[in-house]
Design a protein around this motif. Structure first.
Motif, PDB file in Angstrom:
ATOM      1  N   ASN A  49     -27.085  30.805 -52.611  1.00 55.42           N
ATOM      2  CA  ASN A  49     -28.011  29.940 -52.003  1.00 55.42           C
ATOM      3  C   ASN A  49     -28.214  28.734 -52.647  1.00 55.42           C
ATOM      4  O   ASN A  49     -28.137  27.577 -51.996  1.00 55.42           O
ATOM      5  CB  ASN A  49     -29.565  30.740 -51.856  1.00 55.42           C
ATOM      6  CG  ASN A  49     -30.455  30.029 -50.953  1.00 55.42           C
ATOM      7  OD1 ASN A  49     -30.271  29.747 -49.908  1.00 55.42           O
ATOM      8  ND2 ASN A  49     -31.518  29.707 -51.599  1.00 55.42           N
ATOM      9  N   GLN A  50     -28.426  28.886 -54.156  1.00 54.75           N
ATOM     10  CA  GLN A  50     -28.362  27.232 -54.751  1.00 54.75           C
ATOM     11  C   GLN A  50     -27.181  26.586 -54.670  1.00 54.75           C
ATOM     12  O   GLN A  50     -27.446  25.260 -54.613  1.00 54.75           O
ATOM     13  CB  GLN A  50     -28.533  27.701 -56.053  1.00 54.75           C
ATOM     14  CG  GLN A  50     -29.080  26.758 -57.060  1.00 54.75           C
ATOM     15  CD  GLN A  50     -30.582  26.098 -56.533  1.00 54.75           C
ATOM     16  OE1 GLN A  50     -31.253  27.093 -56.174  1.00 54.75           O
ATOM     17  NE2 GLN A  50     -30.857  25.033 -56.740  1.00 54.75           N
ATOM     18  N   TYR A  89     -22.182  35.001 -46.156  1.00 55.36           N
ATOM     19  CA  TYR A  89     -22.109  33.671 -46.514  1.00 55.36           C
ATOM     20  C   TYR A  89     -22.145  32.774 -45.455  1.00 55.36           C
ATOM     21  O   TYR A  89     -23.155  31.784 -45.361  1.00 55.36           O
ATOM     22  CB  TYR A  89     -20.643  33.346 -47.051  1.00 55.36           C
ATOM     23  CG  TYR A  89     -20.023  31.978 -47.159  1.00 55.36           C
ATOM     24  CD1 TYR A  89     -20.367  31.324 -48.416  1.00 55.36           C
ATOM     25  CD2 TYR A  89     -19.254  31.592 -46.100  1.00 55.36           C
ATOM     26  CE1 TYR A  89     -20.200  29.950 -48.706  1.00 55.36           C
ATOM     27  CE2 TYR A  89     -18.955  30.313 -46.223  1.00 55.36           C
ATOM     28  CZ  TYR A  89     -19.536  29.360 -47.423  1.00 55.36           C
ATOM     29  OH  TYR A  89     -19.116  28.047 -47.542  1.00 55.36           O
ATOM     30  N   PHE A  90     -21.822  33.015 -44.152  1.00 52.28           N
ATOM     31  CA  PHE A  90     -21.884  32.182 -43.132  1.00 52.28           C
ATOM     32  C   PHE A  90     -23.430  32.376 -42.426  1.00 52.28           C
ATOM     33  O   PHE A  90     -23.589  31.179 -42.037  1.00 52.28           O
ATOM     34  CB  PHE A  90     -20.988  32.425 -42.066  1.00 52.28           C
ATOM     35  CG  PHE A  90     -19.547  32.271 -42.203  1.00 52.28           C
ATOM     36  CD1 PHE A  90     -19.213  30.864 -42.265  1.00 52.28           C
ATOM     37  CD2 PHE A  90     -18.498  33.247 -42.586  1.00 52.28           C
ATOM     38  CE1 PHE A  90     -17.907  30.435 -42.642  1.00 52.28           C
ATOM     39  CE2 PHE A  90     -17.164  32.876 -43.054  1.00 52.28           C
ATOM     40  CZ  PHE A  90     -16.755  31.579 -42.884  1.00 52.28           C
ATOM     41  N   ALA A  91     -24.202  33.330 -42.642  1.00 46.29           N
ATOM     42  CA  ALA A  91     -25.439  33.397 -42.185  1.00 46.29           C
ATOM     43  C   ALA A  91     -26.258  32.479 -43.435  1.00 46.29           C
ATOM     44  O   ALA A  91     -27.213  31.936 -42.788  1.00 46.29           O
ATOM     45  CB  ALA A  91     -25.817  34.870 -42.201  1.00 46.29           C
ATOM     46  N   LEU A  92     -26.051  32.658 -44.404  1.00 46.84           N
ATOM     47  CA  LEU A  92     -26.843  31.687 -45.418  1.00 46.84           C
ATOM     48  C   LEU A  92     -26.458  30.254 -44.994  1.00 46.84           C
ATOM     49  O   LEU A  92     -27.463  29.399 -45.204  1.00 46.84           O
ATOM     50  CB  LEU A  92     -26.325  32.152 -46.675  1.00 46.84           C
ATOM     51  CG  LEU A  92     -27.209  33.056 -47.458  1.00 46.84           C
ATOM     52  CD1 LEU A  92     -26.774  33.328 -48.864  1.00 46.84           C
ATOM     53  CD2 LEU A  92     -28.805  32.545 -47.512  1.00 46.84           C
ATOM     54  N   VAL A  93     -25.273  30.065 -44.866  1.00 48.19           N
ATOM     55  CA  VAL A  93     -24.844  28.444 -44.293  1.00 48.19           C
ATOM     56  C   VAL A  93     -26.001  28.072 -43.229  1.00 48.19           C
ATOM     57  O   VAL A  93     -26.539  27.136 -43.164  1.00 48.19           O
ATOM     58  CB  VAL A  93     -23.321  28.225 -44.025  1.00 48.19           C
ATOM     59  CG1 VAL A  93     -23.213  27.023 -43.388  1.00 48.19           C
ATOM     60  CG2 VAL A  93     -22.433  28.453 -45.224  1.00 48.19           C
ATOM     61  N   ARG A  94     -25.943  28.951 -42.165  1.00 46.02           N
ATOM     62  CA  ARG A  94     -26.808  28.602 -40.936  1.00 46.02           C
ATOM     63  C   ARG A  94     -28.198  28.572 -41.503  1.00 46.02           C
ATOM     64  O   ARG A  94     -28.793  27.695 -40.962  1.00 46.02           O
ATOM     65  CB  ARG A  94     -26.570  29.707 -39.914  1.00 46.02           C
ATOM     66  CG  ARG A  94     -27.363  29.500 -38.674  1.00 46.02           C
ATOM     67  CD  ARG A  94     -26.878  30.177 -37.538  1.00 46.02           C
ATOM     68  NE  ARG A  94     -27.820  30.232 -36.432  1.00 46.02           N
ATOM     69  CZ  ARG A  94     -28.114  28.950 -35.633  1.00 46.02           C
ATOM     70  NH1 ARG A  94     -27.489  27.955 -35.819  1.00 46.02           N
ATOM     71  NH2 ARG A  94     -28.627  28.947 -34.640  1.00 46.02           N
ATOM     72  N   ALA A 116     -28.484  25.125 -43.599  1.00 45.91           N
ATOM     73  CA  ALA A 116     -28.366  24.071 -42.544  1.00 45.91           C
ATOM     74  C   ALA A 116     -29.641  23.781 -41.595  1.00 45.91           C
ATOM     75  O   ALA A 116     -29.867  22.702 -41.164  1.00 45.91           O
ATOM     76  CB  ALA A 116     -27.193  24.376 -41.663  1.00 45.91           C
ATOM     77  N   ASN A 117     -30.605  24.766 -41.559  1.00 48.53           N
ATOM     78  CA  ASN A 117     -31.662  24.558 -40.810  1.00 48.53           C
ATOM     79  C   ASN A 117     -32.970  24.656 -41.628  1.00 48.53           C
ATOM     80  O   ASN A 117     -33.848  24.928 -41.077  1.00 48.53           O
ATOM     81  CB  ASN A 117     -31.480  25.619 -39.483  1.00 48.53           C
ATOM     82  CG  ASN A 117     -30.552  25.465 -38.661  1.00 48.53           C
ATOM     83  OD1 ASN A 117     -30.730  24.707 -37.670  1.00 48.53           O
ATOM     84  ND2 ASN A 117     -29.308  26.103 -38.745  1.00 48.53           N
ATOM     85  N   GLY A 118     -32.641  24.603 -42.866  1.00 50.01           N
ATOM     86  CA  GLY A 118     -34.069  24.296 -43.892  1.00 50.01           C
ATOM     87  C   GLY A 118     -34.686  25.783 -43.688  1.00 50.01           C
ATOM     88  O   GLY A 118     -35.726  25.722 -44.343  1.00 50.01           O
ATOM     89  N   VAL A 119     -33.938  26.865 -43.750  1.00 50.33           N
ATOM     90  CA  VAL A 119     -34.463  28.382 -43.854  1.00 50.33           C
ATOM     91  C   VAL A 119     -34.170  28.551 -45.183  1.00 50.33           C
ATOM     92  O   VAL A 119     -32.958  28.640 -45.746  1.00 50.33           O
ATOM     93  CB  VAL A 119     -33.774  29.113 -43.005  1.00 50.33           C
ATOM     94  CG1 VAL A 119     -34.622  30.684 -43.239  1.00 50.33           C
ATOM     95  CG2 VAL A 119     -34.349  28.628 -41.590  1.00 50.33           C
ATOM     96  N   SER A 120     -34.956  29.096 -46.193  1.00 47.07           N
ATOM     97  CA  SER A 120     -34.601  29.367 -47.467  1.00 47.07           C
ATOM     98  C   SER A 120     -34.488  30.966 -47.545  1.00 47.07           C
ATOM     99  O   SER A 120     -34.808  31.694 -46.788  1.00 47.07           O
ATOM    100  CB  SER A 120     -35.789  28.996 -48.388  1.00 47.07           C
ATOM    101  OG  SER A 120     -36.972  29.978 -48.384  1.00 47.07           O
ATOM    102  N   GLY A 125     -25.406  36.603 -57.653  1.00 51.68           N
ATOM    103  CA  GLY A 125     -25.578  37.087 -56.255  1.00 51.68           C
ATOM    104  C   GLY A 125     -26.135  36.168 -55.148  1.00 51.68           C
ATOM    105  O   GLY A 125     -25.588  34.880 -55.350  1.00 51.68           O
ATOM    106  N   LEU A 126     -26.858  36.576 -54.256  1.00 54.60           N
ATOM    107  CA  LEU A 126     -27.572  35.744 -53.305  1.00 54.60           C
ATOM    108  C   LEU A 126     -27.992  34.422 -53.775  1.00 54.60           C
ATOM    109  O   LEU A 126     -28.043  33.563 -53.271  1.00 54.60           O
ATOM    110  CB  LEU A 126     -28.384  36.566 -52.385  1.00 54.60           C
ATOM    111  CG  LEU A 126     -27.604  37.635 -51.632  1.00 54.60           C
ATOM    112  CD1 LEU A 126     -28.592  38.252 -50.802  1.00 54.60           C
ATOM    113  CD2 LEU A 126     -26.645  37.091 -50.687  1.00 54.60           C
TER     114      LEU A 126
END
Length: 646
Positions: free
Chosen positions: A82-83, A137-142, A145-149, A77-78
């Motif tokens: 994320n990994q 998917y694209f929200a997790l990429v953002r 990319a900005n160091g938000v886990s 899943g998420l």
């Protein structure tokens, strides 16, 4: 580790390792040495039963022997997505789509907007699931990319779930399609009139009301620093006038209060206080006023009640050493509500509600009497609602002194809160530094102030109305407009609105003095605007900007922020829920506005077990020895000796 006992013959400790989301990765074994090494290196170090030594697990591979992230199977899943994105950020194939996403922030933004639109248009369950997956998917990429886990996102959701809030459910105007479908066409904005010549400040009563104007790029560093200064307060002169007043009340009590009220307020009173319960006759209001106060009371109480920490903070700093912090209300508080040029039931609300929510056992409200020797019914009504025990009929420095030292009829308080003029502020600061008063204050205060940042999306009439809402407080008030990339026509429209609206105000004479002390400063971009705003540290900051909420994270110094075109400062002054008693004169750099914590004190405690003292004892004794405080060392040593003998 001194309190941990293993039931294994080899003395090892079974250890479950989890990731930042609390997902179990596997079972390993620890020893005292491996735990110490983990703390030293801040990495996962365990004990290898096969190698009989320390094991730096996962240093060259995944957590599991099978080269996957966890021993209980691969992530799903998420967490798995994320990994994967985290690893792709480090080593994505050259020219890959994922690499393009990490390198081009505009591409990611475009895809998020595109997928959000497609999700809104989806109708079947399959389509909704498909489009939601794309959007996530694209929200997790953002995020990556900005160091938000992923844990950061989950933490935000958990924080929100802890508070019960009732959201209005409205979309922002830009996205409110239901409103757009039913709305009538907006009237066209009138064409801005050309700016009239500006006369010199301090002109005649019929002259144009205008702010000074500057361009940031034309100012030197020293000139910019001068703009950060507030109107000068002659503090030495004011302190010299205030001290005899304070001394008189401290020495003569009620007699001095009655004399000073007759002298400064022109009112001869027979008594200095009104004791609760207050008579119904003193609180008679029309129904419209009563409903307005009741609604404001509800919102302010709801916001301040949400600030209360229900549980004590408990931390075991090491095994057997438990440290605690818990809140207790300040028992007796004095609330200063100014009178004079304005009736201020709102200040009574802003001070009294957090004091009531905090649980203060005695609340004294001080406010100047009217010429007939009574207190305005609006203030009396609020005093009743907050549970005030007394209303002190006095203003100025004499009221502060009465609450700080106590008189025959006025209770001595432990803390004084509330705004006021320069004499009230001087009295608060004077009594605070007098050890015989044992009183604290909320914050130093100066004249009311406001800073507006406006871009081309701003509405001139709105900007001008906000500037004037603070300029009318007093002749020493200051308002500032930072104009970000405004055309000459747009800026002229704002200046015209300032003059036109000010000319119609009942307090126009006050505005005629405060506005010429205020100024407009033109800047080229938001970075320059935010830098100046943070250096100025305004009491009130209004963001008349497109997507104003995106700039709130850049605000470092401000008393309270009003976000967007539909958030006038007046709402915070009266009824939105936030507090309007805020730091002025640049003190927003280090002070908060009044809140529930203003009326609380925090007490710490610590409790050590026998084992805890044994573990920490040598550290305490060594530090005490270094400082040459043998009694401190001995208080630990006598106990350690008993522990070691048994």
């Amino acid at each position: 580790m001194a309190t941990i006992v293993s039931d294994r013959t080899d003395g090892l400790f079974p250890t479950i390792v989890v990731d930042e989301q609390g997902i179990s990765l596997g079972l390993v074994y620890s020893s005292l040495e491996s735990v110490v090494e983990s703390f030293r290196t801040r990495k996962g170090v365990y004990f290898s039963r096969s190698r009989k030594g320390l094991w730096y697990k996962g240093a060259t591979s995944g957590f599991c022997h099978n080269n996957v992230r966890g021993c209980f199977g691969a992530s799903t899943g998420l967490a798995h997505l994320n990994q994967t994105l985290l690893s792709r950020k480090i080593s994505s194939p050259a020219g890959s789509y994922t690499q393009r996403l990490f390198q081009d922030s505009n591409l990611v933004k475009s895809k998020i907007m595109e997928e959000a639109e497609e999700l809104c248009q989806a109708t079947s369950p399959e389509e909704i699931a498909w489009e939601t997956a794309d959007l996530v998917y694209f929200a997790l990429v953002r995020c990556v990319a900005n160091g938000v886990s992923l844990r950061d996102v989950e933490q935000q959701l958990e924080n929100r779930s802890r508070k019960i809030t009732r959201r209005p459910g409205h979309a922002k105007p830009r996205w409110d399609f239901s409103a757009k479908e039913n709305a009538a066409p907006a009237p066209a904005a009138p064409a801005p009139a050309p700016a009239a010549p500006t006369p010199a400040p301090g002109s005649e009563k019929s002259g144009r009301i205008a702010m000074k104007a500057y361009k940031m790029k034309a100012l030197s560093v020293e000139e910019q620093k001068k703009l950060l200064l507030r109107p000068i307060i002659q503090s030495n002169d004011i302190m010299a006038r205030v001290k005899p007043i304070v001394d008189s009340v401290r020495e003569r009590g009620d007699a001095a209060l009655l004399e000073l009220t007759a002298k400064f307020d022109g009112v001869k009173l027979e008594s200095t206080v009104i004791n609760a319960p207050f008579t119904p006759e003193s609180m008679i209001l029309d129904e419209l006023t009563k409903k307005a106060i009741d609604q404001a009371y509800h919102n302010i109480e709801k916001f301040h009640a949400a600030q209360v920490q229900d549980k004590a903070l408990v931390v075991e700093t090491m095994p057997g050493v438990v440290c605690t912090r818990f809140a207790r209300p300040i028992e007796r508080v004095g609330l200063y509500v100014p009178g004079g040029t304005a009736v201020l039931p709102s200040t009574t609300l802003m001070l009294g509600i957090p004091a009531k929510v905090a649980g203060c056992s005695e609340i004294v409200v001080a406010t100047p009497p009217r010429k007939d020797g009574t207190i305005v019914p609006e203030v009396m009504y609020v005093a009743h609602k907050i549970g005030a025990s007394k209303v002190l009929m006095a203003g100025g420095a004499q009221a502060v002194a009465a609450m700080a030292y106590g008189t025959e009829t006025c209770t001595k308080v432990d803390k004084i809160c509330g705004p006021g003029n320069q004499y009230v502020t001087a009295a608060k600061m004077l009594t605070q530094i007098d050890s015989s008063s044992l009183v604290s204050i909320d914050m130093p205060a100066g004249p009311s102030e406001l800073l507006v940042i406006a871009d081309m999306t701003s509405v001139p009439a709105y900007v001008a109305s906000d500037l004037l809402s603070q300029a009318e407080h007093g002749t020493d008030s200051q308002v500032v407009l930072i104009a970000v990339g405004l055309t000459p026509e747009h800026l002229a429209a704002i200046e015209d609105q300032v003059h036109e609206q000010a000319s119609r105000l009942p307090r126009v004479d006050i505005v005629r003095e405060s506005i010429p002390k205020s100024y407009i400063i033109e800047v080229e971009d938001m970075a320059e605007a935010m830098r100046f705003s943070n250096e100025y540290a305004p009491e009130h900051l209004i963001l008349h900007l497109e997507q104003a909420e995106s700039y709130v994270s850049q605000v470092m110094n401000a008393g309270s922020v009003f976000v967007g075109h539909w958030s006038p400062e007046s709402c915070g002054d009266y009824a939105s829920g936030t507090n309007h008693t805020l730091p002025t004169y640049g003190y927003a750099r280090m002070y908060s506005g009044v809140n529930t914590d203003t009326f609380l004190k925090h007490i710490t405690s610590q409790q050590l077990t026998r084992e805890g003292l044994d573990a920490i004892g040598h550290t305490v004794m060594r530090l005490a020895e270094i400082e040459g405080l043998e009694a401190h060392r001995n208080a630990v040593a006598v106990r350690i000796n008993d522990i070691r003998r048994q």
